[in-house]
Design a protein around this motif. Structure first.
Motif, short mmCIF file in Angstrom:
data_model
loop_
_atom_site.label_atom_id
_atom_site.label_comp_id
_atom_site.label_asym_id
_atom_site.label_seq_id
_atom_site.Cartn_x
_atom_site.Cartn_y
_atom_site.Cartn_z
N ARG A 51 37.75 48.46 28.60
CA ARG A 51 36.80 49.55 28.35
C ARG A 51 36.52 50.34 29.63
O ARG A 51 35.82 51.34 29.59
CB ARG A 51 35.50 48.99 27.81
CG ARG A 51 35.66 48.40 26.42
CD ARG A 51 34.34 48.04 25.83
NE ARG A 51 33.43 49.19 25.93
CZ ARG A 51 32.11 49.11 25.80
NH1 ARG A 51 31.54 47.96 25.57
NH2 ARG A 51 31.36 50.18 25.91
N TYR A 52 37.03 49.88 30.77
CA TYR A 52 36.73 50.52 32.05
C TYR A 52 38.02 50.94 32.76
O TYR A 52 39.04 50.28 32.62
CB TYR A 52 35.93 49.57 32.95
CG TYR A 52 34.63 49.15 32.33
CD1 TYR A 52 33.49 49.93 32.47
CD2 TYR A 52 34.54 47.98 31.59
CE1 TYR A 52 32.28 49.55 31.90
CE2 TYR A 52 33.34 47.60 31.01
CZ TYR A 52 32.22 48.39 31.16
OH TYR A 52 31.03 48.02 30.58
N PHE A 53 37.92 52.01 33.56
CA PHE A 53 39.11 52.49 34.27
C PHE A 53 38.71 53.22 35.54
O PHE A 53 37.57 53.67 35.70
CB PHE A 53 39.91 53.45 33.39
CG PHE A 53 39.28 54.81 33.28
CD1 PHE A 53 39.71 55.86 34.10
CD2 PHE A 53 38.24 55.05 32.39
CE1 PHE A 53 39.12 57.10 34.02
CE2 PHE A 53 37.63 56.29 32.32
CZ PHE A 53 38.08 57.33 33.14
N ILE A 54 39.68 53.36 36.43
CA ILE A 54 39.64 54.33 37.52
C ILE A 54 40.99 55.02 37.50
O ILE A 54 42.01 54.38 37.26
CB ILE A 54 39.35 53.68 38.90
CG1 ILE A 54 39.20 54.78 39.97
CG2 ILE A 54 40.42 52.68 39.28
CD1 ILE A 54 38.63 54.27 41.28
N GLU A 55 40.98 56.31 37.71
CA GLU A 55 42.23 57.06 37.72
C GLU A 55 42.34 57.79 39.05
O GLU A 55 41.47 58.60 39.40
CB GLU A 55 42.26 58.05 36.56
CG GLU A 55 43.59 58.72 36.37
CD GLU A 55 43.67 59.47 35.05
OE1 GLU A 55 43.65 58.81 33.99
OE2 GLU A 55 43.73 60.71 35.07
N PHE A 56 43.38 57.48 39.79
CA PHE A 56 43.69 58.19 41.02
C PHE A 56 44.43 59.45 40.59
O PHE A 56 45.43 59.37 39.89
CB PHE A 56 44.55 57.32 41.94
CG PHE A 56 43.85 56.06 42.37
CD1 PHE A 56 42.99 56.06 43.47
CD2 PHE A 56 44.01 54.88 41.66
CE1 PHE A 56 42.33 54.91 43.86
CE2 PHE A 56 43.35 53.72 42.05
CZ PHE A 56 42.51 53.73 43.15
N ARG A 57 43.94 60.59 41.02
CA ARG A 57 44.47 61.83 40.46
C ARG A 57 44.64 62.90 41.54
O ARG A 57 43.92 62.93 42.53
CB ARG A 57 43.49 62.32 39.39
CG ARG A 57 44.02 63.45 38.54
CD ARG A 57 42.98 63.93 37.56
NE ARG A 57 42.96 63.13 36.35
CZ ARG A 57 42.49 63.57 35.19
NH1 ARG A 57 41.99 64.78 35.08
NH2 ARG A 57 42.51 62.79 34.14
N SER A 58 45.59 63.80 41.30
CA SER A 58 45.73 65.00 42.13
C SER A 58 45.80 66.19 41.20
O SER A 58 46.15 66.07 40.03
CB SER A 58 46.99 64.92 43.00
OG SER A 58 48.15 64.88 42.19
N ARG A 59 45.42 67.33 41.76
CA ARG A 59 45.50 68.58 40.98
C ARG A 59 46.04 69.70 41.86
O ARG A 59 45.97 69.64 43.08
CB ARG A 59 44.15 68.95 40.40
CG ARG A 59 43.11 69.33 41.41
CD ARG A 59 41.90 69.96 40.73
NE ARG A 59 40.80 70.14 41.65
CZ ARG A 59 40.72 71.09 42.56
NH1 ARG A 59 41.71 71.96 42.70
NH2 ARG A 59 39.67 71.18 43.37
N TYR A 60 46.58 70.69 41.17
CA TYR A 60 47.04 71.90 41.85
C TYR A 60 45.83 72.72 42.28
O TYR A 60 44.75 72.62 41.71
CB TYR A 60 47.92 72.75 40.92
CG TYR A 60 49.14 72.06 40.41
CD1 TYR A 60 50.19 71.72 41.26
CD2 TYR A 60 49.28 71.73 39.06
CE1 TYR A 60 51.33 71.09 40.79
CE2 TYR A 60 50.42 71.10 38.58
CZ TYR A 60 51.44 70.78 39.45
OH TYR A 60 52.56 70.16 38.97
#
Length: 195
Positions: A51-60
């Motif tokens: 039920r839990y998460f962390i998302e490492f993310r990049s964006r333009y």
């Protein structure tokens, strides 16, 4: 003589900052999801057991992009429920502060920035599913990091370095901080998974 050395140092710093911006981003990379206990079992399918998460993310972005984390709870289909965003960026919307921040520290913000949750700007992501205890631990670390992060500086205290601290706290290896955000997130995932 000191003036000449100062100019050479400034030229070297400018060259270093610009060299990190010379590569081009790729099209959006596929989404990847891993469990925290077995980061080697990366999969592109949604895993609804956590039920839990962390998302490492990049964006333009108009510049070379931005690296940050998205975290929170998931519904039974693996969709985010009221996600939170944390990352390090210049606090001002004034572009001159961004430019100045390539040479000296400027005031920073550590929350959401424009475009962070808009899918069309996502360039790479790696979601890690967490137990409740793991989630509480990483959120406490993020809150502590937000409380002490007062400045942004492109060459030593940038969004990659800040996000990398979170990854290291979780026990992951991290790439160098002078990569473009898309490359940083892609290499972070590759260094810590087999898929």
């Amino acid at each position: 003589m000191p003036l000449t050395k100062g100019r050479l140092l400034l030229a070297a710093l400018i060259a270093c900052a610009l060299s990190s911006c010379q590569t081009a981003d790729k099209p959006p990379q596929p989404r990847f999801t891993s469990t925290s206990k077995d980061a080697g079992s990366a999969t592109t399918t949604k895993v609804a057991t956590s039920r839990y998460f962390i998302e490492f993310r990049s964006r333009y972005a108009l510049s070379y992009g931005h690296t940050y984390v998205v975290f929170g709870k998931l519904d039974k289909n693996g969709n985010m429920i009221s996600p939170e965003v944390a990352g390090l960026a210049p606090a001002s919307h004034d572009p001159s502060q961004y430019v100045v921040g390539h040479f000296i520290p400027v005031p920073a913000s550590t929350g959401w920035t424009d475009g962070d949750l808009e899918e069309q700007y996502r360039s790479a992501s790696w979601r890690v599913l967490l137990s409740e205890a793991e989630y509480r631990d990483v959120v406490a670390f993020i809150r502590k990091q937000q409380a002490v992060s007062k400045t942004w500086e492109a060459t030593v205290n940038n969004c990659n370095a800040w996000t990398g601290e979170i990854a290291r706290h979780m026990g992951y290896k991290t790439p160098g901080i002078w990569l473009r955000p898309q490359q940083f997130i892609t290499q972070l995932r590759q260094m810590n998974t087999t898929g």
